[in-house]
Enzyme design. Structure first.
Site, PDB file in Angstrom:
ATOM      1  N   ASP A  15       0.861  -1.172   0.000  1.00 53.63           N
ATOM      2  CA  ASP A  15       0.000   0.000   0.000  1.00 53.63           C
ATOM      3  C   ASP A  15       0.907   1.235   0.000  1.00 53.63           C
ATOM      4  OD1 ASP A  15      -3.268   0.210   0.925  1.00 53.63           O
ATOM      5  OD2 ASP A  15      -2.118   2.064   0.957  1.00 53.63           O
ATOM      6  N   TYR A  19     -12.252   6.735 -14.375  1.00 50.34           N
ATOM      7  CA  TYR A  19     -12.345   5.519 -13.572  1.00 50.34           C
ATOM      8  C   TYR A  19     -12.934   4.376 -14.392  1.00 50.34           C
ATOM      9  CZ  TYR A  19     -13.453   2.512  -9.579  1.00 50.34           C
ATOM     10  OH  TYR A  19     -13.529   1.466  -8.702  1.00 50.34           O
ATOM     11  N   LYS A  74     -11.094   0.788 -15.371  1.00 47.24           N
ATOM     12  CA  LYS A  74     -11.611  -0.504 -14.932  1.00 47.24           C
ATOM     13  C   LYS A  74     -12.055  -1.364 -16.115  1.00 47.24           C
ATOM     14  CE  LYS A  74     -10.872   0.048 -10.572  1.00 47.24           C
ATOM     15  NZ  LYS A  74      -9.863  -0.785  -9.871  1.00 47.24           N
ATOM     16  N   ILE A 116     -19.952  -0.581  -2.391  1.00 45.30           N
ATOM     17  CA  ILE A 116     -19.175  -1.058  -1.252  1.00 45.30           C
ATOM     18  C   ILE A 116     -18.624   0.149  -0.515  1.00 45.30           C
ATOM     19  CG2 ILE A 116     -17.212  -2.449  -0.489  1.00 45.30           C
ATOM     20  CD1 ILE A 116     -19.410  -4.107  -1.793  1.00 45.30           C
ATOM     21  N   THR A 158     -16.070   1.957   1.504  1.00 45.54           N
ATOM     22  CA  THR A 158     -14.665   1.959   1.906  1.00 45.54           C
ATOM     23  C   THR A 158     -14.243   3.406   2.101  1.00 45.54           C
ATOM     24  OG1 THR A 158     -13.755   2.161  -0.333  1.00 45.54           O
ATOM     25  CG2 THR A 158     -14.266  -0.073   0.442  1.00 45.54           C
TER      26      THR A 158
END
Length: 249
Positions: A37, A154, A158, A187, A189
């Protein structure tokens, strides 16, 4: 269930979100996890969580868009553990921009991390996965499958990950390496909480990316990722598995 006993898995984006959830799940199933990371504090927390459950893990700072850093990280992982069985490629960045105001530099950074960085990791681990007859799990998105408002960069990144993963799957299937994508949707996060919305965002369009059962935490991704990375997914390659609560159904 110890699907990863005696197996080494490299997880990117392991300092938070889906990457952390995947690292925790794989460690809980007996795997030795090498965590990458750009956030040292996040990596430290992930290692502490794994250690608290008796798991095995190590970590290294790494910007996946930097070839030298990726090469060094993969080499360090193999030097530490002696082999590599799977790559779980969850590192990425999300941004929203009005397309008519999207700066080339912003576009390029998203492509550099989400698409090029994913490719670099795949390229660098493949010699090791050929030796172990291992597995790649890449992070695509429902944005690769359906229009995402103000998400041109984005979505393009992807969509590229999805196409690239299918190509790798075909190229290496006869040599024993599998490659699949997960396509998360809705999701929660840190990446989704801290979104900077563009000035002209039409929030009525956000309903297009909302799940029927409500947003879920990153832990719902971990079981799917673990299945694809493990031998339970031995006959699954070139797939994109949606985990989106019915968003695109």
């Amino acid at each position: 269930m110890q699907r990863f006993s005696d197996k080494v898995v490299l997880v990117t984006g392991a300092g938070s979100g889906i990457g952390r959830a995947a690292a925790l799940r794989i460690a809980a199933e007996g795997g030795s996890v090498y965590c990458l990371d750009v956030n040292q504090a996040g990596l430290d927390e992930t290692l502490a969580l794994i250690a608290a459950e008796g798991g095995a893990a190590a970590a290294q700072l790494c910007d996946i868009s930097d070839e030298a850093q990726v090469r060094a990280a993969v080499a360090a992982c193999v030097a530490r553990y002696g082999s590599l069985y799977a790559l779980v490629n969850m590192a990425g960045i999300l941004r929203f921009d009005d397309t008519d105001a999207l700066e080339t530099s912003a576009w390029q950074r998203v492509i550099d991390v989400n698409l090029t960085g994913t490719m670099i990791l795949c390229r660098e681990v493949l010699p090791h996965l050929l030796a172990s007859r291992g597995s790649i799990v890449n992070a695509a998105s429902t944005a690769a499958l359906s229009g995402l408002p103000c998400g041109a960069a984005y979505s393009a990144s992807k969509g590229g990950v999805l196409a690239m993963t299918r190509s790798i799957a075909v190229e290496y299937a006869k040599r024993g390496v599998r490659a699949n994508c997960v396509c998360p949707g809705d999701i929660n996060t840190g990446m989704t909480v801290d979104i900077k919305w563009p000035p002209n965002m039409d929030f009525e369009l956000i309903g297009r990316i909302s799940s029927l059962s409500g947003a879920k935490g990153p832990e719902v991704m971990a079981g799917v990722i673990a299945m694809l990375a493990s031998e339970d997914g031995i006959h699954v390659t070139g797939e994109d598995i949606r985990v989106d609560g019915g968003t695109l159904s």
